[in-house]
Scaffold this motif. Sequence first.
Motif, PDB file in Angstrom:
ATOM      1  N   ALA A  91       0.827  -1.206   0.000  1.00  0.00           N
ATOM      2  CA  ALA A  91       0.000   0.000   0.000  1.00  0.00           C
ATOM      3  C   ALA A  91       0.861   1.255   0.000  1.00  0.00           C
ATOM      4  N   LEU A  92       2.024   1.190   0.620  1.00  0.00           N
ATOM      5  CA  LEU A  92       2.924   2.342   0.612  1.00  0.00           C
ATOM      6  C   LEU A  92       3.635   2.502  -0.732  1.00  0.00           C
ATOM      7  N   CYS A  93       3.831   1.408  -1.465  1.00  0.00           N
ATOM      8  CA  CYS A  93       4.511   1.463  -2.767  1.00  0.00           C
ATOM      9  C   CYS A  93       3.576   1.847  -3.904  1.00  0.00           C
ATOM     10  N   ALA A  94       2.285   1.674  -3.740  1.00  0.00           N
ATOM     11  CA  ALA A  94       1.333   1.918  -4.833  1.00  0.00           C
ATOM     12  C   ALA A  94       1.362   3.352  -5.365  1.00  0.00           C
ATOM     13  N   PRO A  95       1.420   4.390  -4.516  1.00  0.00           N
ATOM     14  CA  PRO A  95       1.474   5.749  -5.075  1.00  0.00           C
ATOM     15  C   PRO A  95       2.725   5.991  -5.928  1.00  0.00           C
ATOM     16  N   LEU A  96       3.819   5.354  -5.572  1.00  0.00           N
ATOM     17  CA  LEU A  96       5.034   5.481  -6.375  1.00  0.00           C
ATOM     18  C   LEU A  96       4.827   4.888  -7.765  1.00  0.00           C
ATOM     19  N   LEU A  97       4.179   3.731  -7.829  1.00  0.00           N
ATOM     20  CA  LEU A  97       3.910   3.111  -9.128  1.00  0.00           C
ATOM     21  C   LEU A  97       2.942   3.950  -9.952  1.00  0.00           C
ATOM     22  N   THR A  98       2.009   4.616  -9.287  1.00  0.00           N
ATOM     23  CA  THR A  98       1.086   5.505  -9.987  1.00  0.00           C
ATOM     24  C   THR A  98       1.848   6.690 -10.573  1.00  0.00           C
ATOM     25  N   ARG A  99       2.743   7.269  -9.790  1.00  0.00           N
ATOM     26  CA  ARG A  99       3.535   8.410 -10.283  1.00  0.00           C
ATOM     27  C   ARG A  99       4.473   8.006 -11.419  1.00  0.00           C
ATOM     28  N   LEU A 100       4.959   6.770 -11.373  1.00  0.00           N
ATOM     29  CA  LEU A 100       5.849   6.301 -12.432  1.00  0.00           C
ATOM     30  C   LEU A 100       5.102   5.946 -13.710  1.00  0.00           C
ATOM     31  N   GLY A 101       3.773   5.888 -13.650  1.00  0.00           N
ATOM     32  CA  GLY A 101       2.969   5.621 -14.838  1.00  0.00           C
ATOM     33  C   GLY A 101       2.887   4.159 -15.206  1.00  0.00           C
ATOM     34  N   VAL A 102       2.995   3.262 -14.230  1.00  0.00           N
ATOM     35  CA  VAL A 102       2.834   1.838 -14.502  1.00  0.00           C
ATOM     36  C   VAL A 102       1.419   1.630 -15.033  1.00  0.00           C
ATOM     37  N   PRO A 103       1.248   0.956 -16.176  1.00  0.00           N
ATOM     38  CA  PRO A 103      -0.055   0.895 -16.841  1.00  0.00           C
ATOM     39  C   PRO A 103      -1.215   0.438 -15.959  1.00  0.00           C
ATOM     40  N   LEU A 104      -1.018  -0.534 -15.091  1.00  0.00           N
ATOM     41  CA  LEU A 104      -2.112  -1.013 -14.255  1.00  0.00           C
ATOM     42  C   LEU A 104      -2.567   0.047 -13.260  1.00  0.00           C
ATOM     43  N   PHE A 105      -1.659   0.904 -12.839  1.00  0.00           N
ATOM     44  CA  PHE A 105      -1.961   1.905 -11.827  1.00  0.00           C
ATOM     45  C   PHE A 105      -2.295   3.262 -12.409  1.00  0.00           C
ATOM     46  N   ASP A 106      -1.987   3.475 -13.668  1.00  0.00           N
ATOM     47  CA  ASP A 106      -2.202   4.762 -14.311  1.00  0.00           C
ATOM     48  C   ASP A 106      -3.607   4.814 -14.899  1.00  0.00           C
ATOM     49  N   ARG A 107      -4.354   5.830 -14.550  1.00  0.00           N
ATOM     50  CA  ARG A 107      -5.726   5.974 -15.057  1.00  0.00           C
ATOM     51  C   ARG A 107      -5.787   6.759 -16.358  1.00  0.00           C
ATOM     52  N   GLY A 108      -4.645   7.117 -16.911  1.00  0.00           N
ATOM     53  CA  GLY A 108      -4.632   7.826 -18.185  1.00  0.00           C
ATOM     54  C   GLY A 108      -4.905   9.298 -18.082  1.00  0.00           C
ATOM     55  N   SER A 109      -4.930   9.845 -16.914  1.00  0.00           N
ATOM     56  CA  SER A 109      -5.214  11.276 -16.763  1.00  0.00           C
ATOM     57  C   SER A 109      -3.943  11.980 -16.314  1.00  0.00           C
ATOM     58  N   ARG A 110      -3.108  12.308 -17.285  1.00  0.00           N
ATOM     59  CA  ARG A 110      -1.877  13.032 -16.998  1.00  0.00           C
ATOM     60  C   ARG A 110      -2.076  14.501 -17.362  1.00  0.00           C
ATOM     61  N   PRO A 111      -1.576  15.410 -16.548  1.00  0.00           N
ATOM     62  CA  PRO A 111      -1.763  16.836 -16.857  1.00  0.00           C
ATOM     63  C   PRO A 111      -0.954  17.281 -18.076  1.00  0.00           C
ATOM     64  N   ASP A 112       0.094  16.581 -18.465  1.00  0.00           N
ATOM     65  CA  ASP A 112       0.906  17.005 -19.598  1.00  0.00           C
ATOM     66  C   ASP A 112       0.401  16.470 -20.933  1.00  0.00           C
ATOM     67  N   ASP A 113      -0.730  15.774 -20.963  1.00  0.00           N
ATOM     68  CA  ASP A 113      -1.255  15.233 -22.215  1.00  0.00           C
ATOM     69  C   ASP A 113      -1.886  16.302 -23.100  1.00  0.00           C
ATOM     70  N   GLY A 114      -2.336  17.366 -22.490  1.00  0.00           N
ATOM     71  CA  GLY A 114      -2.977  18.430 -23.255  1.00  0.00           C
ATOM     72  C   GLY A 114      -4.426  18.085 -23.544  1.00  0.00           C
ATOM     73  N   PRO A 115      -5.117  18.965 -24.263  1.00  0.00           N
ATOM     74  CA  PRO A 115      -6.534  18.705 -24.554  1.00  0.00           C
ATOM     75  C   PRO A 115      -6.686  17.596 -25.595  1.00  0.00           C
ATOM     76  N   ALA A 116      -7.782  16.863 -25.461  1.00  0.00           N
ATOM     77  CA  ALA A 116      -8.083  15.792 -26.408  1.00  0.00           C
ATOM     78  C   ALA A 116      -8.579  16.393 -27.716  1.00  0.00           C
ATOM     79  N   ARG A 117      -8.194  15.791 -28.856  1.00  0.00           N
ATOM     80  CA  ARG A 117      -8.643  16.313 -30.171  1.00  0.00           C
ATOM     81  C   ARG A 117      -9.482  15.306 -30.876  1.00  0.00           C
TER      82      ARG A 117
END
Length: 117
Positions: A91-117
């Motif tokens: 449980a303590l390691c999960a936020p790190l994996l989310t920040r690293l963008g591991v696909p299972l933990f990443d919800r696809g909402s990154r602020p650097d993606d920009g607007p969808a076209r």
Amino acid sequence: MHRVGAGWWEMATSFPVLQVLMNVALFVPLGMILRGVFRLDATTSVAMALLLSALIEVTQYTGAFGIYPCGVRIADIEDLLANTAGAWAGALCAPLLTRLGVPLFDRGSRPDDGPAR
């Protein structure tokens, strides 16, 4: 073991130490999944893992709730504590994996993606 001349390596690789480490390692992914994928807070994740571990130990103690005699399985409080510690570590390691963008933990909402076209 140390008093009878066993070295540190023999102690570190002894059955009791490896048993505790394997119990910890077994529940690390559960803590990661509960916290990172299901987005539960750390306290809830650890509490759910504690309950699951307690259910496993009760099943071992009762011989699958009296269905068959269970002579080889032993219910142990150390297993409960080691499993809970593993879930806590996960449980303590999960936020790190989310920040690293591991696909299972990443919800696809990154602020650097920009607007969808």
